[in-house]
Design a protein around this motif. Structure first.
Motif, PDB file in Angstrom:
ATOM      1  N   ARG A  42       0.673  -1.320  -0.174  1.00  0.00           N
ATOM      2  CA  ARG A  42      -0.004  -0.037   0.004  1.00  0.00           C
ATOM      3  C   ARG A  42       0.869   1.179   0.110  1.00  0.00           C
ATOM      4  N   LYS A  44       9.085   0.302   4.415  1.00  0.00           N
ATOM      5  CA  LYS A  44       8.637   1.382   4.909  1.00  0.00           C
ATOM      6  C   LYS A  44       9.123   1.892   6.234  1.00  0.00           C
ATOM      7  N   ASP A  92       6.486  -0.219  11.293  1.00  0.00           N
ATOM      8  CA  ASP A  92       5.798   0.676  10.978  1.00  0.00           C
ATOM      9  C   ASP A  92       4.955   1.380  12.034  1.00  0.00           C
ATOM     10  N   ASN A 109       0.510   2.631   6.987  1.00  0.00           N
ATOM     11  CA  ASN A 109       0.307   1.582   5.895  1.00  0.00           C
ATOM     12  C   ASN A 109       0.120   2.475   4.618  1.00  0.00           C
ATOM     13  N   THR A 110      -0.358   3.603   4.687  1.00  0.00           N
ATOM     14  CA  THR A 110      -0.564   4.524   3.374  1.00  0.00           C
ATOM     15  C   THR A 110       0.318   5.688   3.313  1.00  0.00           C
TER      16      THR A 110
END
Length: 199
Positions: free
Chosen positions: A15, A21, A100, A185-186
């Motif tokens: 994503r 990340k 993350d 996540n985004t």
């Protein structure tokens, strides 16, 4: 009890467009810097679970352990890598955290230890119905679980709670304030984390 902290950073970050990340910027550091800063005071050693070329994490000075299960088997594979490393280096337990999630509690280890109640796993949860609000990547794992987890992964188990419920798992609920288990996540999540870090 000697605890090894294992940062789970072996995911594919679909994503976020792929890549690591944990190496994304947060403030004047990276997500991984923030996670290490929170985790290191709580444990006796810190290990990074990541796949691919470990050299990209060289500046952090941490042991890097890759999944021993092929095909990106998810966080359970990272936990197993951590358990194997911890067992080989004389540790009693592993505290897993997500790479993350930069705002997790600074008393995570102590509270999970207190919540164990004789179970081999203690898992963090948010307020509300504990089973529905669990945060499976934030847990304390006894190193004796390594062989059972290896077998479960070989048999196709991929959900953390499927394994933890079968093995025996206590829950510790963290309440109040902003969500300490907010994860990136985004790109929008990263913006929110940037704002929270500034605040």
């Amino acid at each position: 009890m000697k605890i090894a902290g294992v940062i789970l950073a072996g995911g594919l970050a679909r994503r976020m467009g792929g890549g690591d990340k944990a190496l994304l910027p947060l403030g004047n550091r990276t997500l991984l810097d923030q996670v290490i800063a929170r985790l290191a005071p709580q444990v006796d050693a810190v290990v990074l679970n990541a796949n691919g070329d470990a050299a990209r994490f060289a500046r952090f000075g941490l042991p890097v352990v890759a999944d021993s299960v092929d095909g990106f088997a998810g966080p359970l594979a990272g936990v197993l890598a951590g358990l194997d490393w911890a067992g080989a280096h004389g540790f009693d337990a592993v505290l897993s955290v997500a790479g993350d999630t930069p705002f997790f509690p600074q008393d995570l280890a102590a509270r999970l230890m207190a919540a164990r109640a004789g179970q081999p796993i203690a898992m963090a949860a948010g307020p509300g119905a504990p089973r529905a609000a669990r945060h499976p990547t934030f847990a304390l794992w006894d190193v004796s679980l390594a062989n059972a987890l290896r077998l479960a992964l070989d048999q196709g188990t991929r959900k953390v709670v499927q394994f933890s419920d079968a093995a025996g798992c206590a829950t510790c609920v963290f309440e109040g304030g902003d969500d300490p288990f907010f994860n990136v996540n985004t790109p929008e999540d990263l913006q929110a984390a940037q704002a929270r870090a500034k605040g």
